[in-house]
Write a protein that holds these residues in place. Structure first.
Motif, PDB file in Angstrom:
ATOM      1  N   LEU A  13       0.827  -1.266   0.117  1.00  0.00           N
ATOM      2  CA  LEU A  13      -0.070  -0.115   0.164  1.00  0.00           C
ATOM      3  C   LEU A  13       0.784   1.207   0.087  1.00  0.00           C
ATOM      4  O   LEU A  13       0.569   2.266  -0.752  1.00  0.00           O
ATOM      5  CB  LEU A  13      -0.728   0.040   1.111  1.00  0.00           C
ATOM      6  N   GLY A  14       1.927   1.323   0.703  1.00  0.00           N
ATOM      7  CA  GLY A  14       2.918   2.379   1.059  1.00  0.00           C
ATOM      8  C   GLY A  14       3.463   2.700  -0.504  1.00  0.00           C
ATOM      9  O   GLY A  14       3.743   3.975  -0.723  1.00  0.00           O
ATOM     10  N   GLY A  17       0.545   4.061  -3.133  1.00  0.00           N
ATOM     11  CA  GLY A  17       0.111   5.129  -2.513  1.00  0.00           C
ATOM     12  C   GLY A  17      -1.545   5.359  -2.505  1.00  0.00           C
ATOM     13  O   GLY A  17      -2.162   4.373  -2.983  1.00  0.00           O
ATOM     14  N   GLU A  18      -1.834   6.338  -1.612  1.00  0.00           N
ATOM     15  CA  GLU A  18      -3.088   6.482  -1.604  1.00  0.00           C
ATOM     16  C   GLU A  18      -4.112   6.489  -2.591  1.00  0.00           C
ATOM     17  O   GLU A  18      -5.165   6.228  -2.585  1.00  0.00           O
ATOM     18  CB  GLU A  18      -3.300   7.785  -0.411  1.00  0.00           C
ATOM     19  N   VAL A  21      -4.764   3.353  -4.285  1.00  0.00           N
ATOM     20  CA  VAL A  21      -5.423   2.484  -3.526  1.00  0.00           C
ATOM     21  C   VAL A  21      -6.792   2.760  -3.523  1.00  0.00           C
ATOM     22  O   VAL A  21      -7.707   2.048  -3.904  1.00  0.00           O
ATOM     23  CB  VAL A  21      -5.149   2.503  -2.000  1.00  0.00           C
ATOM     24  N   SER A 100      -8.748   1.127   7.106  1.00  0.00           N
ATOM     25  CA  SER A 100      -7.258   1.447   7.680  1.00  0.00           C
ATOM     26  C   SER A 100      -6.461   0.009   7.598  1.00  0.00           C
ATOM     27  O   SER A 100      -6.960  -0.789   7.946  1.00  0.00           O
ATOM     28  CB  SER A 100      -7.586   1.635   9.360  1.00  0.00           C
ATOM     29  N   ALA A 101      -5.419   0.386   7.180  1.00  0.00           N
ATOM     30  CA  ALA A 101      -4.464  -0.557   6.860  1.00  0.00           C
ATOM     31  C   ALA A 101      -2.961  -0.244   6.944  1.00  0.00           C
ATOM     32  O   ALA A 101      -2.548   0.934   6.854  1.00  0.00           O
ATOM     33  CB  ALA A 101      -4.600  -1.324   5.519  1.00  0.00           C
ATOM     34  N   PRO A 103       0.786   0.369   6.103  1.00  0.00           N
ATOM     35  CA  PRO A 103       1.498   0.657   4.627  1.00  0.00           C
ATOM     36  C   PRO A 103       2.237  -0.610   4.156  1.00  0.00           C
ATOM     37  O   PRO A 103       2.252  -0.450   2.821  1.00  0.00           O
ATOM     38  CB  PRO A 103       2.276   1.815   5.217  1.00  0.00           C
ATOM     39  N   VAL A 133      -9.883   5.900   3.307  1.00  0.00           N
ATOM     40  CA  VAL A 133      -8.654   5.130   3.227  1.00  0.00           C
ATOM     41  C   VAL A 133      -7.376   5.822   3.988  1.00  0.00           C
ATOM     42  O   VAL A 133      -7.148   6.973   3.744  1.00  0.00           O
ATOM     43  CB  VAL A 133      -8.222   4.862   1.689  1.00  0.00           C
ATOM     44  N   THR A 134      -7.133   5.088   5.347  1.00  0.00           N
ATOM     45  CA  THR A 134      -5.940   5.651   5.906  1.00  0.00           C
ATOM     46  C   THR A 134      -5.018   4.570   6.491  1.00  0.00           C
ATOM     47  O   THR A 134      -5.362   3.199   6.234  1.00  0.00           O
ATOM     48  CB  THR A 134      -6.698   6.352   6.991  1.00  0.00           C
ATOM     49  N   ALA A 135      -3.737   4.839   6.919  1.00  0.00           N
ATOM     50  CA  ALA A 135      -2.702   4.120   7.427  1.00  0.00           C
ATOM     51  C   ALA A 135      -3.330   3.543   8.790  1.00  0.00           C
ATOM     52  O   ALA A 135      -3.706   4.424   9.294  1.00  0.00           O
ATOM     53  CB  ALA A 135      -1.608   4.449   7.111  1.00  0.00           C
ATOM     54  N   GLU A 137      -2.336   0.590  12.212  1.00  0.00           N
ATOM     55  CA  GLU A 137      -1.559  -0.443  12.707  1.00  0.00           C
ATOM     56  C   GLU A 137      -2.065  -1.977  12.215  1.00  0.00           C
ATOM     57  O   GLU A 137      -1.303  -2.774  11.956  1.00  0.00           O
ATOM     58  CB  GLU A 137      -1.559  -0.606  14.404  1.00  0.00           C
TER      59      GLU A 137
ATOM     60  N   MET B  56     -12.379   8.260   9.013  1.00  0.00           N
ATOM     61  CA  MET B  56     -11.794   7.417   9.909  1.00  0.00           C
ATOM     62  C   MET B  56     -10.687   8.112  10.653  1.00  0.00           C
ATOM     63  O   MET B  56      -9.967   8.982   9.897  1.00  0.00           O
ATOM     64  CB  MET B  56     -11.465   6.155   9.358  1.00  0.00           C
ATOM     65  N   ARG B  61      -1.895   8.138  14.076  1.00  0.00           N
ATOM     66  CA  ARG B  61      -1.930   8.790  12.629  1.00  0.00           C
ATOM     67  C   ARG B  61      -2.638   9.965  12.470  1.00  0.00           C
ATOM     68  O   ARG B  61      -1.972  10.846  12.024  1.00  0.00           O
ATOM     69  CB  ARG B  61      -2.480   7.516  11.901  1.00  0.00           C
ATOM     70  N   HIS B  62      -3.717  10.158  13.091  1.00  0.00           N
ATOM     71  CA  HIS B  62      -4.490  11.388  13.055  1.00  0.00           C
ATOM     72  C   HIS B  62      -4.626  12.355  14.260  1.00  0.00           C
ATOM     73  O   HIS B  62      -4.970  13.247  14.271  1.00  0.00           O
ATOM     74  CB  HIS B  62      -6.144  11.095  12.613  1.00  0.00           C
ATOM     75  N   SER B 138      -5.709  -0.376  18.508  1.00  0.00           N
ATOM     76  CA  SER B 138      -5.504   1.002  18.850  1.00  0.00           C
ATOM     77  C   SER B 138      -7.102   1.669  18.755  1.00  0.00           C
ATOM     78  O   SER B 138      -7.822   0.935  18.214  1.00  0.00           O
ATOM     79  CB  SER B 138      -4.566   1.512  17.842  1.00  0.00           C
ATOM     80  N   GLU B 321      -0.653  12.339   2.384  1.00  0.00           N
ATOM     81  CA  GLU B 321      -0.732  11.179   1.494  1.00  0.00           C
ATOM     82  C   GLU B 321      -0.949  10.146   2.723  1.00  0.00           C
ATOM     83  O   GLU B 321       0.006   9.944   3.776  1.00  0.00           O
ATOM     84  CB  GLU B 321       0.685  11.002   1.001  1.00  0.00           C
ATOM     85  N   SER B 322      -1.711   9.232   2.761  1.00  0.00           N
ATOM     86  CA  SER B 322      -2.334   8.237   3.905  1.00  0.00           C
ATOM     87  C   SER B 322      -1.112   7.438   4.060  1.00  0.00           C
ATOM     88  O   SER B 322      -1.117   6.957   5.317  1.00  0.00           O
ATOM     89  CB  SER B 322      -3.496   7.550   3.472  1.00  0.00           C
ATOM     90  N   PHE B 323      -0.618   6.623   3.166  1.00  0.00           N
ATOM     91  CA  PHE B 323       0.381   5.618   3.337  1.00  0.00           C
ATOM     92  C   PHE B 323       1.998   5.947   3.286  1.00  0.00           C
ATOM     93  O   PHE B 323       2.717   5.291   3.348  1.00  0.00           O
ATOM     94  CB  PHE B 323       0.013   4.317   2.400  1.00  0.00           C
TER      95      PHE B 323
END
Lengths: 324, 324
Positions: A13-14, A17-18, A21, A100-101, A103, A133-135, A137, B56, B61-62, B138, B321-323
């Motif tokens: 994913l990293g 990129g967002e 995705v 959420s995932a 990276p 969509v977000t990073a 844990e 989210m 992260r946020h 988390s 950029e999320s990831f």
């Protein structure tokens, strides 16, 4: 053929990129309504009301990579929300997905989740209208489903059951819990028992079963998400009634008996305490609507229990506790 | 007085259990619509359409416990979703909340998040109509907001900007990013700069600003969530236009200049690249509506950039950029 596991190779994913995705999700479920700050839904039909529900699926808590696949997970995330919309007697029309995932996760995981989501919403002619969509844990899916309740009849509520009605069910009961136990046992699962595994990985509900029940005069409905006794108790408490189940109608079938023998398990525990079948459970005067079967009666409350079997409290409890 | 940190004492989520956690959320925002499989919303007014969005928020992260509080976090989760509803010219009416948290977390964290949510939705006469609570590694908040777009005018879209219009803004720009930098610096923050910190912890938007702009003839709108240049670029690309900003109207004010001096930072970077202000940015022919101010013009596209300042591309980029 039973499939489990998440892809671990390919770009992460990293790396993609967002933007890519998000594009992969939108490509799987394109909708002209998606892509702005918020989605604007078309005007509803006369008297219709909007119905909304949400559910969160957390890795390690609601699913594990070794017992499911991303495609099944995407399907299940939709089905469990659509079952809640159907349980009001409404029709699912739209979905919002937050995801959420980590990276470092393979980007194809999200792509396959998106394909699974598309597979289910296509069955309903529903649309994916927004998301985030977000990073994070761990992998977390949060799906919100929006439905339309047509006409001017009341919705099917937890408080709508009345003594004298029939209790009806649509779909298998106990399959999902049995399927999970089979998967977690690590044993070679006989092909014959695949329906149990699939019921866990991606339960199937019939589009419009809730709408049909409402048209047939149902007044209360829920879905079997936390266990038969648990979910019927929710209706019983809200409606001030008791359910008396007919054990012959919910007795474990050949598949459940076979699985129980293999695992040395009690198949009745799956029936009474297993959830996640998302079987619709409703009450109405008169016969079971098309696709439903009668599994008991709605009775006046007594001191014994909210749910009885042939008049006696069963030796099962069950139910899901999130923070246990 | 600046507050940060999460409570760590008192009973944990695992100790009080799911039922009590859900009850604490419902007690903060009671609604007769909440509590069934799905929420049924009242019939809308003639021609009105339903608007939906989701966001989210992931711990680490946020947000981080050392720069905010659960109360602010709950408020922010609502505001950032309501800003997306307002950015369509619609009115927020309902919220669904999914929350995942470690069982060892203090239950009062969730209680305070719920109070923060209630604080914001009360401003809009909106309701918390549903949700889901679950354990996870988390803290993750997923909020879905539902709005109502009244009347038969079109919504305010990313594609609605036209050359010749004014670009208008409602609310501060750059405050949130400056506030976060102040909090992360660990320095003693002068009381005078508290508005910057609050803009980060819980940005305030004016209920109905989007509705007012739509009534005044606005055709495009978004909110400053990912950075001024980033979000204006989204409108520019979707509308096929260019924005030319008037630097005098967005120049850092005394608070930003003061913070920049303390931190040795470039205040223009906060203005151009800082997001999370959730300031509404709209376009219309004619004067800025009540509460808005003009910050530039909508122009024909050229090869220079989607957003120019006095005709030239600024030396800033930005965007989230999320990831990454």
């Amino acid at each position: 053929m039973i499939h489990t596991g998440f892809p671990v190779s390919g770009p992460t994913l990293g790396e993609v990129g967002e933007h890519a995705v998000i594009q992969s999700i939108i490509d799987a479920s394109p909708s002209p309504v998606n892509g702005d700050d918020a989605a604007v839904l078309s005007p509803a039909s006369p008297n219709s009301r909007v119905v909304a529900t949400t559910d969160m699926l957390v890795e390690g808590r609601h699913f594990r990579a070794d017992v499911t696949t991303p495609w099944h997970l995407g399907r299940k995330a939709v089905v469990q929300n659509f079952a809640d919309i159907e349980a009001m007697g409404a029709r699912p029309i739209a979905v919002l997905l937050s995801l959420s995932a980590p990276p470092a996760m393979a980007a194809s995981v999200v792509g396959e989740i998106a394909r699974g989501i598309a597979h289910e919403i296509d069955k309903y002619a529903a649309e994916l209208v927004g998301g985030d969509v977000t990073a994070g844990e761990s992998l977390v899916l949060s799906v919100t489903a929006i439905g339309s309740l047509g006409g001017n009849r009341p919705p099917l509520t937890l408080s709508g059951a009345r003594p004298g009605q029939n209790l009806v069910a649509h779909g298998a009961i106990g399959y999902s819990a049995a399927g999970l136990d089979l998967l977690e046992s690590g044993m070679e699962i006989p092909e014959k028992l695949e329906p149990l595994v699939l019921a866990y990985q991606a339960p199937v509900i019939s589009p419009s079963a809730g709408v049909v029940a409402r048209s047939a005069g149902a007044s209360a409905m829920t879905d079997n998400s936390d266990g038969l006794l648990h979910d019927l108790t929710a209706i019983a408490e809200n409606s001030g009634v008791r359910f008396d189940l007919d054990p012959a109608t919910i007795a474990p079938d050949d598949l459940l008996l076979h699985a129980a023998e293999l695992l040395g398990a009690d198949p009745w525990k799956w029936v009474y305490e297993g959830g996640e079948d998302h079987t619709l459970l409703g009450t109405l005067h008169g016969n079971a609507p098309v696709g439903f079967r009668s599994i008991g009666k709605v009775c006046r409350p007594n001191d014994a229990a909210c749910v009885t079997v042939d008049g006696a409290a069963p030796n099962y409890s069950g139910g899901w506790e999130s923070f246990a």
